[in-house]
Design an enzyme around this catalytic site. Structure first.
Site, PDB file in Angstrom:
ATOM      1  N   SER A   1      41.720  37.049  41.663  1.00 11.76           N
ATOM      2  CA  SER A   1      41.388  38.363  41.142  1.00 11.76           C
ATOM      3  C   SER A   1      39.968  38.766  41.154  1.00 11.76           C
ATOM      4  O   SER A   1      39.522  39.854  40.808  1.00 11.76           O
ATOM      5  CB  SER A   1      41.693  38.209  39.589  1.00 11.76           C
ATOM      6  OG  SER A   1      43.177  38.250  39.256  1.00 11.76           O
TER       7      SER A   1
ATOM      8  N   GLY B   1      45.973  39.900  40.082  1.00  4.96           N
ATOM      9  CA  GLY B   1      45.637  40.333  41.174  1.00  4.96           C
ATOM     10  C   GLY B   1      44.192  41.221  40.985  1.00  4.96           C
ATOM     11  O   GLY B   1      44.027  41.808  39.858  1.00  4.96           O
TER      12      GLY B   1
ATOM     13  N   GLY C   1      41.698  44.421  42.012  1.00 11.81           N
ATOM     14  CA  GLY C   1      41.778  45.805  42.680  1.00 11.81           C
ATOM     15  C   GLY C   1      42.237  46.908  41.463  1.00 11.81           C
ATOM     16  O   GLY C   1      42.358  46.512  40.374  1.00 11.81           O
TER      17      GLY C   1
ATOM     18  N   CYS D   1      48.560  40.151  33.851  1.00  9.96           N
ATOM     19  CA  CYS D   1      47.055  40.763  34.373  1.00  9.96           C
ATOM     20  C   CYS D   1      47.304  42.155  35.077  1.00  9.96           C
ATOM     21  O   CYS D   1      47.697  43.041  34.779  1.00  9.96           O
ATOM     22  CB  CYS D   1      46.424  39.710  35.010  1.00  9.96           C
ATOM     23  SG  CYS D   1      44.620  40.162  35.326  1.00  9.96           S
TER      24      CYS D   1
ATOM     25  N   ASN E   1      40.641  38.233  33.015  1.00 13.65           N
ATOM     26  CA  ASN E   1      39.974  38.540  34.272  1.00 13.65           C
ATOM     27  C   ASN E   1      40.326  39.808  34.521  1.00 13.65           C
ATOM     28  O   ASN E   1      41.302  39.894  35.673  1.00 13.65           O
ATOM     29  CB  ASN E   1      39.922  37.472  35.326  1.00 13.65           C
ATOM     30  CG  ASN E   1      39.274  37.605  36.489  1.00 13.65           C
ATOM     31  OD1 ASN E   1      38.546  38.637  36.694  1.00 13.65           O
ATOM     32  ND2 ASN E   1      39.517  36.741  37.708  1.00 13.65           N
TER      33      ASN E   1
ATOM     34  N   GLY F   1      39.278  44.321  35.341  1.00 18.11           N
ATOM     35  CA  GLY F   1      38.237  45.513  35.107  1.00 18.11           C
ATOM     36  C   GLY F   1      38.742  46.785  34.858  1.00 18.11           C
ATOM     37  O   GLY F   1      38.131  47.816  34.718  1.00 18.11           O
ATOM     38  N   TYR F   2      40.346  46.818  34.689  1.00 19.42           N
ATOM     39  CA  TYR F   2      41.085  47.991  34.337  1.00 19.42           C
ATOM     40  C   TYR F   2      41.764  47.564  32.981  1.00 19.42           C
ATOM     41  O   TYR F   2      42.408  46.535  33.114  1.00 19.42           O
ATOM     42  CB  TYR F   2      41.921  48.250  35.582  1.00 19.42           C
ATOM     43  CG  TYR F   2      41.188  48.811  36.712  1.00 19.42           C
ATOM     44  CD1 TYR F   2      40.947  50.381  36.934  1.00 19.42           C
ATOM     45  CD2 TYR F   2      40.526  47.878  37.584  1.00 19.42           C
ATOM     46  CE1 TYR F   2      40.490  50.781  38.053  1.00 19.42           C
ATOM     47  CE2 TYR F   2      39.828  48.705  38.713  1.00 19.42           C
ATOM     48  CZ  TYR F   2      39.746  50.012  39.053  1.00 19.42           C
ATOM     49  OH  TYR F   2      38.966  50.495  39.921  1.00 19.42           O
TER      50      TYR F   2
ATOM     51  N   HIS G   1      45.855  35.778  30.581  1.00 19.52           N
ATOM     52  CA  HIS G   1      46.431  34.733  31.315  1.00 19.52           C
ATOM     53  C   HIS G   1      47.070  33.749  30.320  1.00 19.52           C
ATOM     54  O   HIS G   1      46.227  32.683  30.040  1.00 19.52           O
ATOM     55  CB  HIS G   1      45.326  34.115  32.384  1.00 19.52           C
ATOM     56  CG  HIS G   1      44.947  35.018  33.305  1.00 19.52           C
ATOM     57  ND1 HIS G   1      45.596  34.947  34.758  1.00 19.52           N
ATOM     58  CD2 HIS G   1      44.297  35.930  33.495  1.00 19.52           C
ATOM     59  CE1 HIS G   1      45.310  35.839  35.484  1.00 19.52           C
ATOM     60  NE2 HIS G   1      44.272  36.579  34.953  1.00 19.52           N
TER      61      HIS G   1
ATOM     62  N   ASP H   1      48.932  31.462  31.248  1.00 16.66           N
ATOM     63  CA  ASP H   1      48.748  29.900  32.145  1.00 16.66           C
ATOM     64  C   ASP H   1      47.277  29.486  31.870  1.00 16.66           C
ATOM     65  O   ASP H   1      47.192  28.426  32.725  1.00 16.66           O
ATOM     66  CB  ASP H   1      48.903  30.393  33.838  1.00 16.66           C
ATOM     67  CG  ASP H   1      47.936  31.445  34.256  1.00 16.66           C
ATOM     68  OD1 ASP H   1      48.246  32.690  33.701  1.00 16.66           O
ATOM     69  OD2 ASP H   1      47.080  31.284  35.225  1.00 16.66           O
TER      70      ASP H   1
END
Length: 363
Positions: free
Chosen positions: A46, A220, A222, A247, A289, A291-292, A332, A334
């Site tokens: 990520s 992931g 982007g 995520c 983690n 950014g969107y 997350h 996990d």
């Protein structure tokens, strides 16, 4: 030690000492608030095409070991910290952080005032930047930084190109790889799952042809707006199988059901983010983690229920489908690194899988 510089698109220049790989790099500069877990963060896909700033003043103090990789081929562009430990020590250590980064071709800078840098990122938002060994032609470098698009099309770089198994028993689960963390596979293995990992380009028919008992959508990097085809796949598969999104998988699940996403000012990165379960009021500290985020105003309440929210800023942290056995979380469960407050969400997914398996058997 050799001097090295971080240059931001606003013209700011930070000078420090080089460590890790001897090369220059471009990326999106972001920060993480985690106090440990630097190896897991650096190997988390990520962070692909990003330059990661650690707010904790010391990293590298317990070295690096094979067990804590989240991928063997990380795509992070660089690491910024205040200090790298000079004499790391831990019984599990196999190499030092600088040696690890040099071997994987990841440049780093230490000796910066990371407190000031993080304040800038919080005030101005995420910025593009470059790690370089000289600033002789600053104007040309700034033009190059401003022309860069660090995260465009990045999932195609980190997702697997071919399906592969993570053998287990009892339950057959398809995992869609948007930039998969190994810790997700570990959690599924603990729960007796036989996993097949598919590329992010997998179609609904390719998923269903494998006759799985459920589908997990991974994390992931982007922009989720680039995942239109994946969203269409999820919209079809959720009608047939239990689905769990994490995520990026959460954002794709939201888009599959009509919601939209937006880019956050500086995102959530670290593992001390409090998340409230809206139904119970219980608060978990979570590893994050991203950014969107999902726009709450865009959520179709006839289809989706918002189940979790971030305590600090109210962002959408969880969704559940009202008609299908499908749900997602922005954080997350996990962990790796981080607290395991929410790992029972994997158990919820397995319960959905087992219930549907039982219904099919008894039909």
């Amino acid at each position: 030690m050799m001097e090295r510089y971080l240059v931001l698109e606003d013209g700011s220049v930070y000078e420090g000492e080089a460590f890790g790989a001897d090369r220059s790099t471009l990326g999106e500069v972001v920060f993480t608030t985690g106090m440990t877990g630097y190896q897991e963060a650096i190997t988390d896909q990520s962070y692909a095409n990003q330059i990661l700033v650690f707010t904790n003043p010391l990293i590298g103090n317990y070295g690096v070991n094979l067990d804590d990789y989240e991928t063997l081929e990380p795509q992070i562009k660089g690491v910024i910290c205040h200090q790298v430990a000079r004499r790391p020590s831990n019984w599990r250590m196999q190499e030092t952080l600088p040696d690890f980064m040099e071997r994987l071709d990841i440049p780093g800078i230490q000796g910066l005032d990371t407190r000031e840098l993080v304040r800038k990122l919080r005030e101005h938002g995420t910025l593009r930047g470059a790690v370089v060994d000289n600033v002789d032609d600053l104007d040309a470098l700034l033009e190059k930084i401003k022309a860069s698009h660090p995260t465009a099309g990045i999932i195609s770089k980190v997702s697997t190109k071919s399906p592969y198994p993570n053998p287990g028993s009892k339950r057959n689960i398809v995992v869609i790889d948007f930039g998969l963390k190994h810790s997700i596979l570990r959690e599924l293995a603990i729960r007796d799952c036989n996993v097949i990992v598919l590329p992010y380009t997998a179609t609904a028919q390719q998923v269903l042809n494998l006759k799985p008992d459920g589908m997990l959508l991974s994390n992931g990097p982007g922009d989720p707006d680039e995942m239109e085809d994946a969203a269409k796949m999820v919209a079809e598969v959720e009608q047939h199988l239990p689905v769990f999104g994490i995520c990026m998988g959460h954002q794709v699940f939201a888009k599959a059901n009509g919601a939209t996403t937006y880019k956050m000012k500086f995102g959530h990165r670290g593992f001390n983010h409090p998340v409230r379960n809206i139904a119970t009021g219980e608060i978990d500290f979570t590893s994050q983690n991203h950014g969107y985020a999902v726009d709450p105003a865009s959520v179709d309440t006839d289809k989706l229920l918002i189940t979790h929210e971030e305590v600090n800023d109210g962002t959408v942290e969880g969704l559940r489908h009202k008609h299908f056995p499908a749900f997602s979380v922005q954080f997350h469960p996990d962990a790796a690194p981080g607290p395991h407050d929410a790992d029972d969400l994997f158990d919820d997914f397995i319960s959905m899988v087992d219930q549907q398996r039982s219904e099919r058997t008894n039909a």
